[in-house]
Design a protein around this motif. Sequence first.
Motif, PDB file in Angstrom:
ATOM      1  N   UNK A 163     -13.447  67.026  44.728  1.00  0.00           N
ATOM      2  CA  UNK A 163     -14.026  65.746  44.338  1.00  0.00           C
ATOM      3  C   UNK A 163     -14.096  65.748  42.821  1.00  0.00           C
ATOM      4  N   UNK A 164     -13.492  64.753  42.170  1.00  0.00           N
ATOM      5  CA  UNK A 164     -13.446  64.792  40.711  1.00  0.00           C
ATOM      6  C   UNK A 164     -13.413  63.394  40.127  1.00  0.00           C
ATOM      7  N   UNK A 165     -13.752  63.325  38.842  1.00  0.00           N
ATOM      8  CA  UNK A 165     -13.664  62.098  38.078  1.00  0.00           C
ATOM      9  C   UNK A 165     -13.052  62.393  36.724  1.00  0.00           C
ATOM     10  N   UNK A 166     -12.528  61.359  36.074  1.00  0.00           N
ATOM     11  CA  UNK A 166     -11.851  61.564  34.798  1.00  0.00           C
ATOM     12  C   UNK A 166     -11.997  60.324  33.933  1.00  0.00           C
ATOM     13  N   UNK A 167     -11.693  60.514  32.653  1.00  0.00           N
ATOM     14  CA  UNK A 167     -11.617  59.370  31.761  1.00  0.00           C
ATOM     15  C   UNK A 167     -10.557  58.390  32.263  1.00  0.00           C
ATOM     16  N   UNK A 168     -10.590  57.184  31.730  1.00  0.00           N
ATOM     17  CA  UNK A 168      -9.670  56.115  32.122  1.00  0.00           C
ATOM     18  C   UNK A 168      -9.813  55.768  33.606  1.00  0.00           C
ATOM     19  N   UNK A 169     -11.042  55.896  34.094  1.00  0.00           N
ATOM     20  CA  UNK A 169     -11.338  55.470  35.456  1.00  0.00           C
ATOM     21  C   UNK A 169     -10.760  56.334  36.544  1.00  0.00           C
ATOM     22  N   UNK A 170     -10.491  57.598  36.253  1.00  0.00           N
ATOM     23  CA  UNK A 170      -9.898  58.472  37.251  1.00  0.00           C
ATOM     24  C   UNK A 170     -10.914  58.947  38.276  1.00  0.00           C
ATOM     25  N   UNK A 171     -10.569  58.831  39.556  1.00  0.00           N
ATOM     26  CA  UNK A 171     -11.396  59.327  40.652  1.00  0.00           C
ATOM     27  C   UNK A 171     -10.486  59.916  41.719  1.00  0.00           C
ATOM     28  N   UNK A 198      -7.676  57.159  42.462  1.00  0.00           N
ATOM     29  CA  UNK A 198      -7.748  55.886  41.747  1.00  0.00           C
ATOM     30  C   UNK A 198      -7.759  56.158  40.255  1.00  0.00           C
ATOM     31  N   UNK A 199      -7.137  55.286  39.493  1.00  0.00           N
ATOM     32  CA  UNK A 199      -7.148  55.407  38.038  1.00  0.00           C
ATOM     33  C   UNK A 199      -6.961  54.035  37.415  1.00  0.00           C
ATOM     34  N   UNK A 200      -7.753  53.747  36.382  1.00  0.00           N
ATOM     35  CA  UNK A 200      -7.549  52.516  35.613  1.00  0.00           C
ATOM     36  C   UNK A 200      -6.352  52.643  34.690  1.00  0.00           C
ATOM     37  N   UNK A 201      -5.946  53.898  34.381  1.00  0.00           N
ATOM     38  CA  UNK A 201      -4.728  54.153  33.631  1.00  0.00           C
ATOM     39  C   UNK A 201      -4.852  54.005  32.131  1.00  0.00           C
ATOM     40  N   UNK A 202      -3.836  54.487  31.440  1.00  0.00           N
ATOM     41  CA  UNK A 202      -3.729  54.393  29.992  1.00  0.00           C
ATOM     42  C   UNK A 202      -2.561  53.478  29.645  1.00  0.00           C
ATOM     43  N   UNK A 203      -2.519  53.003  28.416  1.00  0.00           N
ATOM     44  CA  UNK A 203      -1.454  52.109  27.966  1.00  0.00           C
ATOM     45  C   UNK A 203      -0.353  52.949  27.324  1.00  0.00           C
ATOM     46  N   UNK A 204       0.890  52.880  27.802  1.00  0.00           N
ATOM     47  CA  UNK A 204       1.941  53.749  27.268  1.00  0.00           C
ATOM     48  C   UNK A 204       2.419  53.371  25.864  1.00  0.00           C
ATOM     49  N   UNK A 227       3.172  59.382  26.702  1.00  0.00           N
ATOM     50  CA  UNK A 227       2.471  59.975  27.821  1.00  0.00           C
ATOM     51  C   UNK A 227       0.975  59.870  27.645  1.00  0.00           C
ATOM     52  N   UNK A 228       0.203  60.452  28.574  1.00  0.00           N
ATOM     53  CA  UNK A 228      -1.253  60.276  28.543  1.00  0.00           C
ATOM     54  C   UNK A 228      -1.891  60.881  27.298  1.00  0.00           C
ATOM     55  N   UNK A 229      -2.895  60.198  26.728  1.00  0.00           N
ATOM     56  CA  UNK A 229      -3.677  60.784  25.638  1.00  0.00           C
ATOM     57  C   UNK A 229      -4.596  61.863  26.197  1.00  0.00           C
ATOM     58  N   UNK A 230      -5.396  62.455  25.330  1.00  0.00           N
ATOM     59  CA  UNK A 230      -6.362  63.462  25.804  1.00  0.00           C
ATOM     60  C   UNK A 230      -7.221  62.857  26.907  1.00  0.00           C
ATOM     61  N   UNK A 231      -7.327  63.596  28.007  1.00  0.00           N
ATOM     62  CA  UNK A 231      -8.082  63.121  29.156  1.00  0.00           C
ATOM     63  C   UNK A 231      -8.989  64.238  29.656  1.00  0.00           C
ATOM     64  N   UNK A 232     -10.281  63.969  29.705  1.00  0.00           N
ATOM     65  CA  UNK A 232     -11.259  64.946  30.191  1.00  0.00           C
ATOM     66  C   UNK A 232     -11.556  64.645  31.653  1.00  0.00           C
ATOM     67  N   UNK A 233     -11.508  65.691  32.478  1.00  0.00           N
ATOM     68  CA  UNK A 233     -11.791  65.569  33.902  1.00  0.00           C
ATOM     69  C   UNK A 233     -12.864  66.578  34.295  1.00  0.00           C
ATOM     70  N   UNK A 234     -13.592  66.281  35.344  1.00  0.00           N
ATOM     71  CA  UNK A 234     -14.602  67.209  35.852  1.00  0.00           C
ATOM     72  C   UNK A 234     -14.732  67.018  37.348  1.00  0.00           C
ATOM     73  N   UNK A 235     -15.053  68.099  38.048  1.00  0.00           N
ATOM     74  CA  UNK A 235     -15.166  67.977  39.484  1.00  0.00           C
ATOM     75  C   UNK A 235     -15.767  69.191  40.145  1.00  0.00           C
ATOM     76  N   UNK A 236     -15.747  69.151  41.455  1.00  0.00           N
ATOM     77  CA  UNK A 236     -16.296  70.210  42.280  1.00  0.00           C
ATOM     78  C   UNK A 236     -15.294  70.520  43.378  1.00  0.00           C
TER      79      UNK A 236
END
Length: 673
Positions: free
Chosen positions: A149-157, A180-186, A660-669
């Motif tokens: 189970x995790x979440x991330x910047x740019x609406x990542x779940x 799910x992800x809101x995504x980044x702009x390329x 490609x994707x910019x720096x993206x921080x994710x966290x989860x369990x």
Amino acid sequence: MLQDIPADLPDIVVTAARLPPAAGDAAFSVIRLDEGVLGRARRIDEALQTVPAVSLFRRTSSLAANPTTQGISLRAIAPSGAGRTLVTLDGVPLNDPFGGWVLWSQVAPESLSGLDIVRGSGAGPYGAGALTGVIQLRERDGDGGALDVSGAEYGGRRLAAATTLSAGRFALTGVVQRELSDGYVPVRGAAAGAVDTPLDLATLSGSLRADVAIDPATALSLRAAAYEENRGSGLAGARSSAMGQSWSATVSRTPSAERPGWRAQLWRRESDFANTSVAVAAGRGSTTPANDQFATPAEGWGANVALRRVAVALGGGLLEWELGADARFNEGETRELFRFMAGSFTRDRVAGGEASVIGGYGEASWTAGPWLVAGGLRLDGWANSNGRRVERDLTTGQPTLDEGSPDRSGEVFSARLAARRDLGGGLAARAAAYSGFRPATLNELHRPFRVGNDLTEANAALVPEELQGVEAGLAWEDETTSLGATVFWNRIEDAIINVTIGVGPGAFPRAGFVPAGGVLRQRQNAGTIEATGVELTAKHRVGERLSFDGALSWTDAEVDGGTSAAQLTGLRPAQAPEWSVSAGAEWRVVDRLTLVGRVRYESRRFEDDLNSRVLDAATTLDARAEFEVRTGVVAWVAADNLFDAEVQVSETGDGVAGYGPPRTVRAGLTLSW
């Protein structure tokens, strides 16, 4: 009488129906990724990036890549959107029946116990599609499970779970994945305009596999799976969606010294794909609909059988042989609207056909003392039939193009031979020669497509591309260190390349109007591609807490376009970097805390066949920290592209780069049991 009925055997271990790895595999270039590597990846193609030169057509992962570019290739010989690598899950091909690409959303890393990457042409038991090799995925076995189970910047779940439950002779494995992800702009910076939108994503997939242990050596597996995804394409008005289902039935018997083993398998896949593309106005202030591929129904089905025997050979060596056959059938069509004028589409198109490959093979290996010798022969017959392309004017209903493609067929002979010798002291040497082939996909044969202002025409006259190669390698290992080196030479004949045949603005036969800044290409069997390369690997462990690994790939690849595409002669294949490097470290700081880092470098690559659009070299660093809350429970935080490097992944004809994707921080369990 009751006493004549055999009782259930409680000591039977229930596993998926599959044959064990063949003894001859050790003579070839095989890389194994285990649950440790897979467990830290959101997607399987991201785990594969730990192996240099293994990538999708573009640098982006499947988290952001359009499905049509998710085909994977091994070695930087000549990447392709369709992929030049066969991908299987316990023997069932995962390549799409229409396009050849792999929808990576359909398989969660948590569902696998590991995978094997066989570099070099597959030949042998792998057959059609294994041009640069094969990736064999193995679904999990045994009781237990995993949850992320995790979440991330740019609406990542993300939520993914896999578990196996067993009782007596039966086991049930279930997998579900939702992301799910809101995504980044390329397109970012000064070049970005109002048309540039995020690469949003929504995916859902699941599978269920039932295993039955008929006796201690014989197993039956029944599997069903489904997936769907919806994603933005980074431009206003451009989106794609995909969905599919698959079913398979496999029965196998493990070979022993007393009797042969065997496997029989039936499978079926259904897929559908929709994609809208747009034309981009100068200044990127607006887009105009260019194509609405509203449906691409396709079906694939097939069967394979294998008989394997292990016996003591003359002279005391161990002889293992395998005879087998397989058949694959694909059919599908694209249904779309195009030629947008005065606020609406004015034409529609239906294009598609059928394709099949039927083949048989024989493989054998001999092991005696320090020697292992393995090889095999294969013969396949391919056929393309019922090809059609019909385009109509929507106002009058009259056809503007109505053509059928002649049925075509042929045979391809392929082979492989390898030898490995243990030199003592942990040192081993090997050498191999091989050949293989990849038939054109239905997409390549029949469907023209558009990306931005660039148009690519189909070609129903394509013939299979064939590869020949030789390689040699050395490997050394002891209790803490392993080193490997491979040199190879490969040649692809009748290589399928998107060849530039026109430059916009202008109108062209069949293709129609190409805007300014765009080009017209056609898929062609454009001569040959030769590649020479070196692959190095290293692993080292310091005590029980610190380990390092690294790998390097250098590939010198060059196109010879011959008379059909002389303008390509001397150029490098599109999307094929010369250098790829991956290095990582894992440090168990204390019993509960682990730090992981990985750096990747890739030299420049070219966006197009003419080498006119250059994608700069890129270096990225990923970092991850894991804390074991309790046994089987790990909390983690990760930073992908930690230093926010700008990684070019595309470039338009007017010089606008996508990143490609910019720096993206994710966290989860994660939980495991």
